[in-house]
Design an enzyme around this catalytic site. Structure first.
Site, PDB file in Angstrom:
ATOM      1  CG  HIS A 112     -28.700  21.112 -33.409  1.00 38.00           C
ATOM      2  ND1 HIS A 112     -28.175  20.549 -32.307  1.00 38.00           N
ATOM      3  CD2 HIS A 112     -29.485  20.483 -33.901  1.00 38.00           C
ATOM      4  CE1 HIS A 112     -28.873  19.469 -31.961  1.00 38.00           C
ATOM      5  NE2 HIS A 112     -29.691  19.599 -32.869  1.00 38.00           N
TER       6      HIS A 112
ATOM      7  CG  HIS B 178     -26.221  17.319 -34.806  1.00 36.70           C
ATOM      8  ND1 HIS B 178     -27.145  18.257 -35.194  1.00 36.70           N
ATOM      9  CD2 HIS B 178     -26.764  16.081 -34.915  1.00 36.70           C
ATOM     10  CE1 HIS B 178     -28.434  17.724 -35.478  1.00 36.70           C
ATOM     11  NE2 HIS B 178     -28.163  16.245 -35.379  1.00 36.70           N
TER      12      HIS B 178
ATOM     13  CD  GLN C  22     -35.630   8.350 -38.169  1.00 35.22           C
ATOM     14  OE1 GLN C  22     -34.513   7.416 -38.330  1.00 35.22           O
ATOM     15  NE2 GLN C  22     -35.627   9.274 -37.137  1.00 35.22           N
TER      16      GLN C  22
ATOM     17  N   GLY D   7     -27.027  11.252 -28.802  1.00 29.82           N
ATOM     18  CA  GLY D   7     -27.522  12.241 -27.787  1.00 29.82           C
ATOM     19  C   GLY D   7     -28.377  11.767 -26.877  1.00 29.82           C
TER      20      GLY D   7
ATOM     21  CG  ASP E 159     -33.584  12.063 -29.977  1.00 32.26           C
ATOM     22  OD1 ASP E 159     -34.724  12.520 -30.055  1.00 32.26           O
ATOM     23  OD2 ASP E 159     -32.517  12.755 -30.694  1.00 32.26           O
TER      24      ASP E 159
HETATM   25  O1  PAF Z   1     -31.384  10.920 -34.057  1.00 33.45           O
HETATM   26  C1  PAF Z   1     -31.609  11.084 -35.300  1.00 33.45           C
HETATM   27  O2  PAF Z   1     -31.136  12.131 -35.761  1.00 33.45           O
HETATM   28  C2  PAF Z   1     -32.007  10.093 -36.160  1.00 33.45           C
HETATM   29  O3  PAF Z   1     -33.028   9.255 -35.194  1.00 33.45           O
HETATM   30  C3  PAF Z   1     -30.741   8.894 -36.700  1.00 33.45           C
HETATM   31  C4  PAF Z   1     -30.000   8.153 -35.425  1.00 33.45           C
HETATM   32  C5  PAF Z   1     -30.012   9.683 -37.292  1.00 33.45           C
HETATM   33  C6  PAF Z   1     -31.673   7.744 -37.629  1.00 33.45           C
HETATM   34  O4  PAF Z   1     -32.131   8.370 -38.614  1.00 33.45           O
END
Ligand code: PAF
Length: 274
Positions: free
Chosen positions: A30, A33, A57, A143, A146
């Site tokens: 989006h 990014h 994750q 970003g 997060d």
């Molecule tokens: O922020 C994200 O999209 C993910 O946590 C990342 C940094 C690509 C790791 O998988």
């Protein structure tokens, strides 16, 4: 634009590049990014974007299976914005064997997001370190949406002496202030209208702090009550020191309010620097 699934071919392509800027993503791209990529293009001769939904994750009960995977569209978009290379490994490329070798993270990784999603930051840091080792960029972009992830990546880079500069980009928001995120796709139209209230209460909190209110506990309670009354289920709404991510003290100079809350089955996070 190149698309590589394979580490050896990617390495060969990158071997003679001067300055590589890297934007790691999980796809379903989006404008947030795109802002990272635009920043990357200004800073380096060559831009690599990775797309990988990292199983490590996600908790067992989380949305790994449902996470939106839109590789074809993502590739079209990235070609339009002028990315040089996409690295889109499959699971076997990145995790050819069971990933037993995991990072031990600082205590901050067990707070906020880490408290509600145990192991999340270990999964993030492990995959980001692997991706850094594969791509070997001079610059990597994250970003501020997060914010805790950014804090942990910065700490990892510093404490493990990685020769990579980390740049952060501001949160990209829709016209009502709602922060863009790949998971927003889960919201119904009614929920999407309500979602703007998360930023509204962050802004309210910032306003009150800026006009002199230092009673952080009461501000936190007020925000949680506001959201709860509107039907949200709040995991946390908290005011922290933005440099350490420890709970804010009244004489701290840089503050941040961070929140995570559920709207129906969708968990949203956001923050505001004060
Ligand atoms: O922020 C994200 O999209 C993910 O946590 C990342 C940094 C690509 C790791 O998988």
């Amino acid at each position: 634009m190149n698309i590589f699934n394979d580490t050896a071919a990617l390495r060969k392509e990158l071997s003679n590049k001067q300055t590589i800027a890297f934007v790691p993503t999980m796809g379903n791209l989006h404008d947030g990014h795109i802002a990272l990529i635009e920043h990357a293009k200004q800073q380096a001769d060559y831009v690599v974007v990775s797309i990988f939904v990292n199983r490590l994750q996600f908790l067992p009960n989380e949305d790994f299976a449902q996470y939106p995977r839109t590789l074809d569209n993502d590739c079209k978009l990235l070609s339009m914005v002028g990315v040089d290379t996409i690295f889109a490994p499959n699971e076997k490329t990145l995790y050819p064997e069971q990933q037993d070798f995991l990072l031990t993270l600082p205590a901050v990784a067990d707070t906020l997001e880490g408290k509600f999603r145990p192991g999340f930051f270990c999964g993030v840091a492990t995959v980001v370190l692997k991706l850094f080792n594969i791509v070997q960029p001079q610059l990597a972009l994250f970003g501020k949406k997060d914010y805790q992830q950014l804090h942990i990546i910065r700490t990892m880079v510093r404490q493990l002496n990685l020769p990579i500069k980390i740049d952060a980009c501001k949160v990209i928001r829709a016209s009502d202030g709602f922060a863009l995120s790949s998971r927003n796709a889960y919201l119904t139209q009614t929920q999407r209208t309500e979602a703007g209230k998360l930023y509204h209460i962050l802004q309210q909190t910032k306003k009150e702090i800026n006009s002199g209110c230092k009673n952080f506990e009461s501000l936190q309670k007020k925000a949680i009550d506001y959201l709860t009354q509107r039907g949200w289920e709040v995991d946390y709404f908290t005011i922290q020191n933005s440099k350490t991510l420890l709970p804010a003290k009244t004489d701290d100079e840089s503050l941040i309010a961070l929140t995570a809350a559920w709207l129906g089955k969708t968990r949203l996070i956001d923050n505001i620097e004060i």
